[in-house]
Design a protein around this motif. Structure first.
Motif, PDB file in Angstrom:
ATOM      1  N   GLY A 136      -0.732  -6.907   4.189  1.00  0.00           N
ATOM      2  CA  GLY A 136      -1.749  -7.669   4.900  1.00  0.00           C
ATOM      3  C   GLY A 136      -3.108  -7.014   4.839  1.00  0.00           C
ATOM      4  O   GLY A 136      -3.789  -6.862   5.852  1.00  0.00           O
ATOM      5  N   GLY A 137      -3.527  -6.598   3.653  1.00  0.00           N
ATOM      6  CA  GLY A 137      -4.883  -6.083   3.471  1.00  0.00           C
ATOM      7  C   GLY A 137      -5.833  -7.233   3.158  1.00  0.00           C
ATOM      8  O   GLY A 137      -5.536  -8.395   3.444  1.00  0.00           O
ATOM      9  N   PHE A 138      -6.988  -6.911   2.568  1.00  0.00           N
ATOM     10  CA  PHE A 138      -7.970  -7.950   2.276  1.00  0.00           C
ATOM     11  C   PHE A 138      -7.377  -9.044   1.394  1.00  0.00           C
ATOM     12  O   PHE A 138      -7.668 -10.224   1.575  1.00  0.00           O
ATOM     13  CB  PHE A 138      -9.221  -7.343   1.628  1.00  0.00           C
ATOM     14  CG  PHE A 138     -10.064  -6.610   2.638  1.00  0.00           C
ATOM     15  CD1 PHE A 138     -10.871  -7.308   3.524  1.00  0.00           C
ATOM     16  CD2 PHE A 138     -10.011  -5.225   2.739  1.00  0.00           C
ATOM     17  CE1 PHE A 138     -11.623  -6.654   4.485  1.00  0.00           C
ATOM     18  CE2 PHE A 138     -10.758  -4.553   3.695  1.00  0.00           C
ATOM     19  CZ  PHE A 138     -11.560  -5.268   4.575  1.00  0.00           C
ATOM     20  N   LEU A 177     -16.309   0.329   4.853  1.00  0.00           N
ATOM     21  CA  LEU A 177     -17.151   0.942   5.893  1.00  0.00           C
ATOM     22  C   LEU A 177     -16.556   2.229   6.455  1.00  0.00           C
ATOM     23  O   LEU A 177     -17.131   2.837   7.363  1.00  0.00           O
ATOM     24  CB  LEU A 177     -17.479  -0.025   7.049  1.00  0.00           C
ATOM     25  CG  LEU A 177     -18.288  -1.285   6.746  1.00  0.00           C
ATOM     26  CD1 LEU A 177     -18.724  -1.952   8.073  1.00  0.00           C
ATOM     27  CD2 LEU A 177     -19.518  -1.001   5.899  1.00  0.00           C
ATOM     28  N   SER A 178     -15.389   2.654   5.936  1.00  0.00           N
ATOM     29  CA  SER A 178     -14.740   3.812   6.558  1.00  0.00           C
ATOM     30  C   SER A 178     -15.529   5.107   6.337  1.00  0.00           C
ATOM     31  O   SER A 178     -15.357   6.070   7.079  1.00  0.00           O
ATOM     32  CB  SER A 178     -13.300   3.968   6.059  1.00  0.00           C
ATOM     33  OG  SER A 178     -13.274   4.280   4.684  1.00  0.00           O
ATOM     34  N   ASN A 179     -16.421   5.138   5.331  1.00  0.00           N
ATOM     35  CA  ASN A 179     -17.254   6.327   5.172  1.00  0.00           C
ATOM     36  C   ASN A 179     -18.216   6.493   6.349  1.00  0.00           C
ATOM     37  O   ASN A 179     -18.726   7.590   6.599  1.00  0.00           O
ATOM     38  CB  ASN A 179     -18.045   6.277   3.854  1.00  0.00           C
ATOM     39  CG  ASN A 179     -17.158   6.655   2.673  1.00  0.00           C
ATOM     40  OD1 ASN A 179     -16.206   7.431   2.829  1.00  0.00           O
ATOM     41  ND2 ASN A 179     -17.451   6.105   1.502  1.00  0.00           N
ATOM     42  N   ALA A 195       7.150  -4.688   9.391  1.00  0.00           N
ATOM     43  CA  ALA A 195       8.321  -3.988   8.855  1.00  0.00           C
ATOM     44  C   ALA A 195       7.975  -3.406   7.504  1.00  0.00           C
ATOM     45  O   ALA A 195       7.100  -3.909   6.798  1.00  0.00           O
ATOM     46  CB  ALA A 195       9.505  -4.952   8.716  1.00  0.00           C
ATOM     47  N   GLU A 196       8.667  -2.338   7.174  1.00  0.00           N
ATOM     48  CA  GLU A 196       8.565  -1.732   5.848  1.00  0.00           C
ATOM     49  C   GLU A 196       9.476  -2.535   4.920  1.00  0.00           C
ATOM     50  O   GLU A 196      10.646  -2.753   5.242  1.00  0.00           O
ATOM     51  CB  GLU A 196       9.039  -0.270   5.933  1.00  0.00           C
ATOM     52  CG  GLU A 196       9.111   0.474   4.613  1.00  0.00           C
ATOM     53  CD  GLU A 196       7.762   1.033   4.168  1.00  0.00           C
ATOM     54  OE1 GLU A 196       6.899   1.265   5.041  1.00  0.00           O
ATOM     55  OE2 GLU A 196       7.577   1.220   2.952  1.00  0.00           O
ATOM     56  N   VAL A 197       8.952  -2.986   3.811  1.00  0.00           N
ATOM     57  CA  VAL A 197       9.811  -3.715   2.871  1.00  0.00           C
ATOM     58  C   VAL A 197      10.669  -2.712   2.126  1.00  0.00           C
ATOM     59  O   VAL A 197      10.162  -1.771   1.515  1.00  0.00           O
ATOM     60  CB  VAL A 197       8.969  -4.562   1.904  1.00  0.00           C
ATOM     61  CG1 VAL A 197       9.824  -5.092   0.769  1.00  0.00           C
ATOM     62  CG2 VAL A 197       8.311  -5.705   2.663  1.00  0.00           C
ATOM     63  N   SER A 198      11.982  -2.899   2.207  1.00  0.00           N
ATOM     64  CA  SER A 198      12.873  -1.927   1.579  1.00  0.00           C
ATOM     65  C   SER A 198      13.469  -2.460   0.297  1.00  0.00           C
ATOM     66  O   SER A 198      13.902  -1.699  -0.551  1.00  0.00           O
ATOM     67  CB  SER A 198      13.984  -1.534   2.549  1.00  0.00           C
ATOM     68  OG  SER A 198      14.624  -2.701   3.024  1.00  0.00           O
ATOM     69  N   LEU A 202       3.433   1.690  -4.343  1.00  0.00           N
ATOM     70  CA  LEU A 202       4.818   2.048  -4.692  1.00  0.00           C
ATOM     71  C   LEU A 202       5.788   0.894  -4.471  1.00  0.00           C
ATOM     72  O   LEU A 202       6.856   0.844  -5.084  1.00  0.00           O
ATOM     73  CB  LEU A 202       5.266   3.261  -3.854  1.00  0.00           C
ATOM     74  CG  LEU A 202       4.631   4.594  -4.254  1.00  0.00           C
ATOM     75  CD1 LEU A 202       4.885   5.651  -3.183  1.00  0.00           C
ATOM     76  CD2 LEU A 202       5.175   5.049  -5.608  1.00  0.00           C
ATOM     77  N   LEU A 203       5.408  -0.029  -3.608  1.00  0.00           N
ATOM     78  CA  LEU A 203       6.246  -1.197  -3.359  1.00  0.00           C
ATOM     79  C   LEU A 203       6.670  -1.874  -4.661  1.00  0.00           C
ATOM     80  O   LEU A 203       7.786  -2.385  -4.779  1.00  0.00           O
ATOM     81  CB  LEU A 203       5.462  -2.197  -2.491  1.00  0.00           C
ATOM     82  CG  LEU A 203       6.118  -3.549  -2.242  1.00  0.00           C
ATOM     83  CD1 LEU A 203       7.261  -3.391  -1.253  1.00  0.00           C
ATOM     84  CD2 LEU A 203       5.106  -4.553  -1.716  1.00  0.00           C
ATOM     85  N   LEU A 204       5.761  -1.868  -5.651  1.00  0.00           N
ATOM     86  CA  LEU A 204       6.054  -2.584  -6.890  1.00  0.00           C
ATOM     87  C   LEU A 204       7.160  -1.917  -7.697  1.00  0.00           C
ATOM     88  O   LEU A 204       7.715  -2.529  -8.602  1.00  0.00           O
ATOM     89  CB  LEU A 204       4.784  -2.771  -7.721  1.00  0.00           C
ATOM     90  CG  LEU A 204       3.854  -3.848  -7.148  1.00  0.00           C
ATOM     91  CD1 LEU A 204       2.602  -3.982  -7.987  1.00  0.00           C
ATOM     92  CD2 LEU A 204       4.563  -5.192  -7.064  1.00  0.00           C
TER      93      LEU A 204
END
Ligand SMILES: Cc1cc2nc3c(=O)[nH]c(=O)nc-3n(C[C@H](O)[C@H](O)[C@H](O)COP(=O)(O)OP(=O)(O)OC[C@H]3O[C@@H](n4cnc5c(N)ncnc54)[C@H](O)[C@@H]3O)c2cc1C
Lengths: 275, 454
Positions: free
Chosen positions: B44-46, B82-84, B111-114, B294-296
């Motif tokens: 759920g990022g940009f 903007l995190s900088n 949840a972490e996708v396993s 790494l999910l991929l």
């Protein structure tokens, strides 16, 4: 045990001694109407005779050592040959040919019709479309008329009492209203919303909804003209789009109701932003 | 006698629900209210959040019934954008945090996708299984341990694991942790080393922007302390004019072609051994080389040799694994790995998926055949980055923008529209203000959340 051995041996030796019935090759047949097959009789002892239980299903003609079987209609019959050695039976099964459809796939444009011919139906025929918003079917006299409605794939299933056949239909857009609704303007305009909010709620740059098509188009053209001399992020942005794309996105933006849009920046967008 | 071959088998079973289990394509799946299509989005990022939002919005506008499930390991998303400014104390960390609560119509699962099974078409996360008709994966990036020459950087993995080296390239608490390291730098002799990985990496101007705001912060708060940039690339990869000007003005040492071979910490200082020499630092900020999340790795065969996923830019469907779409930083098109364009890719993907559902298309090739390639309009996306240059007093920022077009004539490869390439002639205070307007809009467009950041 030792008294049984000679009997067993005798039974085993009978064929070798030639006391068995004639042989048929092949020993059974499965045919469809109109087909002709030849069966060979071997090991004939003495004269050979033949009977046919259902001559209406298949005709059998004996011309020793061959029997010619002609399939006539669906059903089964038993052809029996007899000689000194005994009798042998040939089971002949005649099956009705399965229903076939032609062609097995259709490419249509939306609005266009095509036909599929049904051959050898058994019993009553039915036809159905997997997705009638993509293609519809009408069945009449073993002819299925398929009409393309909008772009997509659908499967037409044609069934009789025995068989189910599928015709794959691909409908392509006719470029007009019959195809997938064009979302070109909507998608292009959505690429403005990272910077110009569409629905309000946040602050930001000028609102770009609530303007007419002409206003948006002429502003975009003006900004394109300034791109080289006045470097600004929006001038570069305007350079991305072709005239046709600008018209498409302007039509979509103009169609959005301005209400609520850009509500958060009604007092001037960036110029009034305090950070 | 029987002509019941494999082709018939596919057609016949395609009529039933058996296709999901066999993994064979169905010609006849239907999209209707009784049988809504399941679209599962991981990440759920940009990119992922935007796709979820627009899928729901556009499906409902079209009267198409679909079910959208968004899965992320975190309940709160921390924007790297903007995190900088969090790093140099200009913004509180929480000002960049977002939840998914405002994405109406999206069912969010933390949840972490396993596991991902692309044959059974299901995703396992947190012990539950989610069946999908179309899967979108948007896991962002993860880090590699090798340098730009492919050799391992000795000591890097251990240092990252023990949080002595904090890349802080994914936003959130890492940024605050790096900020703490930064504040420990002494005046006078202090050194902050920033190591920039070989491209492609997330946000081309981002590292240079970090070098600038950190140098500005040190100049203000730790006079005499300085920034050394060790860049694995042969030159500044974005906005060269802006950054090289700022580097000389702020006293940043810029060293190109610097490939790290080891990092080690002893006697309160870091020693970096690189192809260009040895360096010491109080704070070592290594941005490691990057690959698709790494999910991929849970989808064998989806990554190319560079460890990103090749996709068809018309639909963002993987060119390798049908039914799986990859968007955002994890995909391999020539677009930059950035949030603004990732948001745009999400919209393209959402639009295409709705059309694929409408046209019963199982994959991109079928979609193209169904609609007719020459009738498909060009796919146009754009990238925009605003970079703070000076955040302390008389704050300034720069911008970089460019459009991309993919169409039949270029084989649907997003191609830079050079006339649209624009960068700020120089950092300005107006751009600094625009940066917040832009970010607030982007946040709203992605998460439906109104946020006043600037
Ligand atoms: C300092 C800095 C400045 C930047 N400035 C800009 C800028 O000006 N403009 C711009 O456009 N971009 C900018 N970016 C880049 C931008 O932040 C990224 O490109 C963007 O966040 C990528 O979005 P994404 O959706 O692909 O991945 P991400 O934002 O990384 O989202 C991936 C999501 O997937 C989730 N996830 C991953 N694996 C799993 C799993 N196994 N199970 C469940 N969930 C999982 C993660 O939790 C995460 O929420 C900047 C980045 C940095 C670091």
């Amino acid at each position: 045990m030792s008294t049984r051995t000679p009997l067993f041996l005798l039974a085993w030796l009978l064929p070798v001694l030639g006391v068995q019935a004639a042989s048929l090759s092949p020993s059974s047949l499965t045919m469809s109407p109109g087909q002709v097959a030849v069966v060979t009789v071997t090991n004939i002892k003495g004269s050979l005779s033949m009977t046919n239980s259902s001559p209406a299903v298949a005709a059998a003609a004996l011309a020793s050592p061959r029997i010619t079987v002609s399939a006539l209609k669906a059903g089964s019959t038993t052809v029996t040959v007899r000689d000194k050695g005994g009798s042998k039976s040939l089971r002949v099964t005649v099956t009705a040919p399965p229903m076939t459809v032609s062609p097995e796939s259709l490419n249509l444009t939306a609005g266009q019709s095509g036909t599929v011919t049904v051959s050898n139906p058994n019993g009553s025929v039915r036809a159905a479309s997997s997705n009638s918003s993509i293609a519809t079917v009408i069945l009449s006299n073993n002819l299925v008329t398929v009409q393309g409605k909008m772009a997509g794939s659908a499967a037409i299933t044609i069934r009789d009492s025995k068989t189910s056949r599928t015709v794959a239909v691909t409908v392509t857009s006719n470029g007009g209203g019959g195809g997938v609704t064009s979302t070109e303007g909507r998608l292009l305009a959505a690429q403005c919303f990272q910077c110009h909010n569409a629905k309000g709620g946040s602050t930001g740059f000028d609102r770009i909804t609530g303007e007419s098509v002409n206003e948006i188009v002429s502003e975009m053209k003006e900004m394109q003209a300034k791109a080289a001399s006045e470097p600004e992020i929006m001038h570069s942005q305007a350079m991305i789009y072709t005239d046709a794309e600008i018209t498409a996105l302007a039509q979509y933006l103009a169609s959005l109701s301005g209400s609520g849009s850009g509500g958060g920046n009604s007092n001037g967008g960036k110029d009034n932003d305090d950070d | 006698m029987s002509s019941f071959n494999r082709r018939d088998f596919i057609r016949v079973t395609g009529l039933g629900a058996a296709t999901a289990a066999t993994g064979l394509p169905s010609l006849v799946s239907k999209a209707n209210a009784a049988n809504p299509k399941n679209v599962v989005i991981i990440g759920g990022g940009f990119a992922g959040a935007t796709t979820a939002k627009y899928l729901v919005e556009w499906a409902s506008a079209e009267g198409l019934s679909i079910k959208v499930t968004l899965i992320d390991r975190n309940a709160t998303y921390a924007s790297p954008i903007l995190s900088n400014l969090v790093l140099v104390g200009k913004l509180p960390e929480t000002s960049l945090n977002f939840t998914y609560a405002a994405l109406t119509g999206v069912s969010f699962v933390q949840a972490e996708v396993s596991d991902i099974d692309t044959v059974l078409k299901q995703v396992t996360a947190g012990g539950n299984t989610y069946a999908y008709d179309r899967l979108i994966v948007a896991p962002g990036i993860d880090f590699l341990d090798t340098n730009g020459l492919g050799a391992p950087i000795i000591g890097l993995r251990e240092a990252i694991d023990s949080r002595t080296i904090i890349p802080a390239w994914k936003g959130g608490t890492d940024v605050t942790a790096l900020k703490q390291q930064l504040t420990g730098i002494p005046s006078g002799t202090g050194v902050f080393i920033l190591s920039i990985p070989k491209a492609p990496y997330r946000c081309p101007p981002g590292p240079y922007e970090r070098a600038c705001v950190v140098a500005d912060w040190l100049n203000q708060n730790r006079p005499g302390a300085k920034v050394i940039v060790l860049d694995a690339n042969a030159d500044i990869t974005a906005e060269k004019h802006t950054f090289s000007t700022a580097f000389s003005a702020m006293g940043v040492t810029y060293i190109p072609n610097a490939h790290l071979s080891s990092v080690s910490y002893a006697n309160n200082q870091w020693t970096v051994i690189a192809s260009t020499g040895n360096y010491v630092a109080n704070v070592l900020n290594v941005l490691p080389r990057q690959r698709a999340g790494l999910l991929l790795d849970k989808i064998p065969g989806i990554l190319n040799a560079s460890l990103f996923a090749d996709v068809h830019a018309l639909t963002y469907e993987s060119t390798q694994i049908p039914g799986v779409h990859v968007i955002g930083d994890a995909q391999a098109t020539p677009q930059p790995k950035a949030g603004h364009v990732g948001n745009g890719e999400g919209k393209v993907c959402a639009d295409a998926i709705l059309k694929m559902i409408r046209t019963n298309s199982q994959d991109t090739a079928q979609y193209i055949a169904n609609v007719g390639e020459s009738r498909i309009p060009a796919v146009v996306t754009n990238s925009a980055c605003y970079s703070p240059i000076k955040a302390s007093t008389a704050a300034t920022a720069s911008y970089l923008t460019v459009g991309f077009r993919a169409d039949q004539s270029n084989g649907w490869v997003p191609t830079k529209i050079s006339a649209s390439l624009g960068e700020a002639p120089s950092p300005t205070g107006d751009n600094w203000k625009d940066m917040f307007d832009w970010a607030e809009n982007l946040f709203y467009d992605t998460f439906n959340v109104t946020r006043n950041v600037g």
